[in-house]
Write a protein that holds these residues in place. Sequence first.
Motif, PDB file in Angstrom:
ATOM      1  N   MET A  72      27.091  39.740  41.190  1.00  0.00           N
ATOM      2  CA  MET A  72      26.275  39.149  40.129  1.00  0.00           C
ATOM      3  C   MET A  72      26.013  37.669  40.377  1.00  0.00           C
ATOM      4  O   MET A  72      24.915  37.182  40.108  1.00  0.00           O
ATOM      5  CB  MET A  72      26.941  39.351  38.759  1.00  0.00           C
ATOM      6  CG  MET A  72      26.887  40.777  38.264  1.00  0.00           C
ATOM      7  SD  MET A  72      25.212  41.440  38.168  1.00  0.00           S
ATOM      8  CE  MET A  72      24.489  40.361  36.949  1.00  0.00           C
ATOM      9  N   GLU A  73      27.000  36.950  40.883  1.00  0.00           N
ATOM     10  CA  GLU A  73      26.785  35.532  41.197  1.00  0.00           C
ATOM     11  C   GLU A  73      25.676  35.368  42.224  1.00  0.00           C
ATOM     12  O   GLU A  73      24.806  34.505  42.075  1.00  0.00           O
ATOM     13  CB  GLU A  73      28.074  34.892  41.712  1.00  0.00           C
ATOM     14  CG  GLU A  73      29.093  34.618  40.635  1.00  0.00           C
ATOM     15  CD  GLU A  73      30.354  33.964  41.179  1.00  0.00           C
ATOM     16  OE1 GLU A  73      30.497  33.836  42.414  1.00  0.00           O
ATOM     17  OE2 GLU A  73      31.203  33.588  40.353  1.00  0.00           O
ATOM     18  N   ARG A  74      25.692  36.204  43.267  1.00  0.00           N
ATOM     19  CA  ARG A  74      24.665  36.105  44.298  1.00  0.00           C
ATOM     20  C   ARG A  74      23.286  36.474  43.743  1.00  0.00           C
ATOM     21  O   ARG A  74      22.295  35.804  44.047  1.00  0.00           O
ATOM     22  CB  ARG A  74      24.987  37.006  45.498  1.00  0.00           C
ATOM     23  CG  ARG A  74      26.284  36.693  46.222  1.00  0.00           C
ATOM     24  CD  ARG A  74      26.363  35.244  46.698  1.00  0.00           C
ATOM     25  NE  ARG A  74      27.615  34.986  47.367  1.00  0.00           N
ATOM     26  CZ  ARG A  74      28.738  34.593  46.758  1.00  0.00           C
ATOM     27  NH1 ARG A  74      28.775  34.406  45.460  1.00  0.00           N
ATOM     28  NH2 ARG A  74      29.830  34.357  47.450  1.00  0.00           N
ATOM     29  N   VAL A  75      23.215  37.528  42.946  1.00  0.00           N
ATOM     30  CA  VAL A  75      21.937  37.951  42.366  1.00  0.00           C
ATOM     31  C   VAL A  75      21.381  36.862  41.454  1.00  0.00           C
ATOM     32  O   VAL A  75      20.200  36.512  41.530  1.00  0.00           O
ATOM     33  CB  VAL A  75      22.079  39.292  41.608  1.00  0.00           C
ATOM     34  CG1 VAL A  75      20.842  39.605  40.782  1.00  0.00           C
ATOM     35  CG2 VAL A  75      22.372  40.429  42.578  1.00  0.00           C
ATOM     36  N   VAL A  76      22.234  36.316  40.601  1.00  0.00           N
ATOM     37  CA  VAL A  76      21.782  35.261  39.687  1.00  0.00           C
ATOM     38  C   VAL A  76      21.320  34.046  40.474  1.00  0.00           C
ATOM     39  O   VAL A  76      20.301  33.430  40.143  1.00  0.00           O
ATOM     40  CB  VAL A  76      22.890  34.898  38.669  1.00  0.00           C
ATOM     41  CG1 VAL A  76      22.555  33.622  37.916  1.00  0.00           C
ATOM     42  CG2 VAL A  76      23.119  36.055  37.706  1.00  0.00           C
ATOM     43  N   ASP A  77      22.034  33.699  41.530  1.00  0.00           N
ATOM     44  CA  ASP A  77      21.629  32.554  42.353  1.00  0.00           C
ATOM     45  C   ASP A  77      20.266  32.788  43.003  1.00  0.00           C
ATOM     46  O   ASP A  77      19.475  31.852  43.138  1.00  0.00           O
ATOM     47  CB  ASP A  77      22.676  32.264  43.433  1.00  0.00           C
ATOM     48  CG  ASP A  77      23.948  31.661  42.858  1.00  0.00           C
ATOM     49  OD1 ASP A  77      23.915  31.194  41.704  1.00  0.00           O
ATOM     50  OD2 ASP A  77      24.975  31.672  43.565  1.00  0.00           O
ATOM     51  N   ILE A  78      19.992  34.015  43.396  1.00  0.00           N
ATOM     52  CA  ILE A  78      18.691  34.322  44.003  1.00  0.00           C
ATOM     53  C   ILE A  78      17.582  34.260  42.955  1.00  0.00           C
ATOM     54  O   ILE A  78      16.527  33.678  43.183  1.00  0.00           O
ATOM     55  CB  ILE A  78      18.714  35.720  44.663  1.00  0.00           C
ATOM     56  CG1 ILE A  78      19.577  35.702  45.909  1.00  0.00           C
ATOM     57  CG2 ILE A  78      17.296  36.181  45.009  1.00  0.00           C
ATOM     58  CD1 ILE A  78      19.860  37.079  46.476  1.00  0.00           C
ATOM     59  N   LEU A  79      17.832  34.860  41.808  1.00  0.00           N
ATOM     60  CA  LEU A  79      16.794  34.960  40.790  1.00  0.00           C
ATOM     61  C   LEU A  79      16.566  33.648  40.040  1.00  0.00           C
ATOM     62  O   LEU A  79      15.459  33.340  39.636  1.00  0.00           O
ATOM     63  CB  LEU A  79      17.134  36.067  39.790  1.00  0.00           C
ATOM     64  CG  LEU A  79      17.214  37.476  40.381  1.00  0.00           C
ATOM     65  CD1 LEU A  79      17.633  38.472  39.320  1.00  0.00           C
ATOM     66  CD2 LEU A  79      15.887  37.876  41.005  1.00  0.00           C
ATOM     67  N   LYS A  80      17.618  32.916  39.793  1.00  0.00           N
ATOM     68  CA  LYS A  80      17.533  31.648  39.053  1.00  0.00           C
ATOM     69  C   LYS A  80      18.336  30.587  39.787  1.00  0.00           C
ATOM     70  O   LYS A  80      19.430  30.226  39.375  1.00  0.00           O
ATOM     71  CB  LYS A  80      18.095  31.823  37.634  1.00  0.00           C
ATOM     72  CG  LYS A  80      17.148  32.461  36.665  1.00  0.00           C
ATOM     73  CD  LYS A  80      16.037  31.484  36.368  1.00  0.00           C
ATOM     74  CE  LYS A  80      15.225  31.993  35.199  1.00  0.00           C
ATOM     75  NZ  LYS A  80      14.097  31.182  34.925  1.00  0.00           N
ATOM     76  N   PRO A  81      17.798  30.085  40.908  1.00  0.00           N
ATOM     77  CA  PRO A  81      18.576  29.122  41.674  1.00  0.00           C
ATOM     78  C   PRO A  81      18.855  27.822  40.923  1.00  0.00           C
ATOM     79  O   PRO A  81      19.872  27.192  41.129  1.00  0.00           O
ATOM     80  CB  PRO A  81      17.731  28.873  42.920  1.00  0.00           C
ATOM     81  CG  PRO A  81      16.383  29.389  42.612  1.00  0.00           C
ATOM     82  CD  PRO A  81      16.519  30.385  41.495  1.00  0.00           C
ATOM     83  N   ARG A  82      17.949  27.432  40.044  1.00  0.00           N
ATOM     84  CA  ARG A  82      18.235  26.219  39.274  1.00  0.00           C
ATOM     85  C   ARG A  82      19.056  26.621  38.045  1.00  0.00           C
ATOM     86  O   ARG A  82      19.048  27.772  37.631  1.00  0.00           O
ATOM     87  CB  ARG A  82      16.950  25.500  38.882  1.00  0.00           C
ATOM     88  CG  ARG A  82      16.014  26.319  38.031  1.00  0.00           C
ATOM     89  CD  ARG A  82      14.675  25.576  37.900  1.00  0.00           C
ATOM     90  NE  ARG A  82      13.783  26.202  36.973  1.00  0.00           N
ATOM     91  CZ  ARG A  82      13.148  27.347  37.146  1.00  0.00           C
ATOM     92  NH1 ARG A  82      13.359  28.040  38.240  1.00  0.00           N
ATOM     93  NH2 ARG A  82      12.322  27.831  36.245  1.00  0.00           N
ATOM     94  N   ILE A  83      19.751  25.683  37.497  1.00  0.00           N
ATOM     95  CA  ILE A  83      20.629  25.957  36.367  1.00  0.00           C
ATOM     96  C   ILE A  83      19.813  26.401  35.160  1.00  0.00           C
ATOM     97  O   ILE A  83      18.863  25.751  34.753  1.00  0.00           O
ATOM     98  CB  ILE A  83      21.470  24.709  36.011  1.00  0.00           C
ATOM     99  CG1 ILE A  83      22.334  24.295  37.192  1.00  0.00           C
ATOM    100  CG2 ILE A  83      22.336  24.967  34.795  1.00  0.00           C
ATOM    101  CD1 ILE A  83      23.323  25.343  37.653  1.00  0.00           C
ATOM    102  N   HIS A  84      20.181  27.502  34.617  1.00  0.00           N
ATOM    103  CA  HIS A  84      19.544  28.054  33.421  1.00  0.00           C
ATOM    104  C   HIS A  84      20.674  28.545  32.519  1.00  0.00           C
ATOM    105  O   HIS A  84      21.662  29.096  33.017  1.00  0.00           O
ATOM    106  CB  HIS A  84      18.616  29.207  33.807  1.00  0.00           C
ATOM    107  CG  HIS A  84      17.823  29.739  32.648  1.00  0.00           C
ATOM    108  ND1 HIS A  84      18.354  30.641  31.765  1.00  0.00           N
ATOM    109  CD2 HIS A  84      16.560  29.483  32.250  1.00  0.00           C
ATOM    110  CE1 HIS A  84      17.444  30.931  30.856  1.00  0.00           C
ATOM    111  NE2 HIS A  84      16.347  30.237  31.130  1.00  0.00           N
ATOM    112  N   PRO A  85      20.554  28.354  31.207  1.00  0.00           N
ATOM    113  CA  PRO A  85      21.646  28.764  30.313  1.00  0.00           C
ATOM    114  C   PRO A  85      22.034  30.238  30.466  1.00  0.00           C
ATOM    115  O   PRO A  85      23.206  30.574  30.427  1.00  0.00           O
ATOM    116  CB  PRO A  85      21.090  28.501  28.916  1.00  0.00           C
ATOM    117  CG  PRO A  85      19.984  27.522  29.092  1.00  0.00           C
ATOM    118  CD  PRO A  85      19.462  27.710  30.478  1.00  0.00           C
TER     119      PRO A  85
END
Length: 123
Positions: A72-85
Amino acid sequence: MNRYIQFKNSMGHAIHGLRYVITHEKNFQSELFVALLVIIAMIYFKVTRGEMVVLFMVIMLVLILEILNTIMERVVDILKPRIHPYAKLIKDLMAASVLVSSILAIIVGIIIFIPYLSPYFVK
């Protein structure tokens, strides 16, 4: 492609993924170390088969959730590389799932090992 080759390829991918978390994920390495200590304790104290099954199940639960957390960390980093709440919340929730499973594993371990350890502490 026959089933044997497909299975062999699938196993190769799975082993590659396992090798990745073992070599790159510090939390997974720490959890593996604790799992090894628990397995040594199981052998040393000669726990029952039922206790062994329960301990292996909680060990595997923690390790599986740690792998899912990494995914999940990798997927989130790919989809939303910039910080999002929401990206932060997703990562926090996955980390919480690992934490809750670790707490469960600790409680189960305490319940199982107390009878084996009590002779060492009771005078």
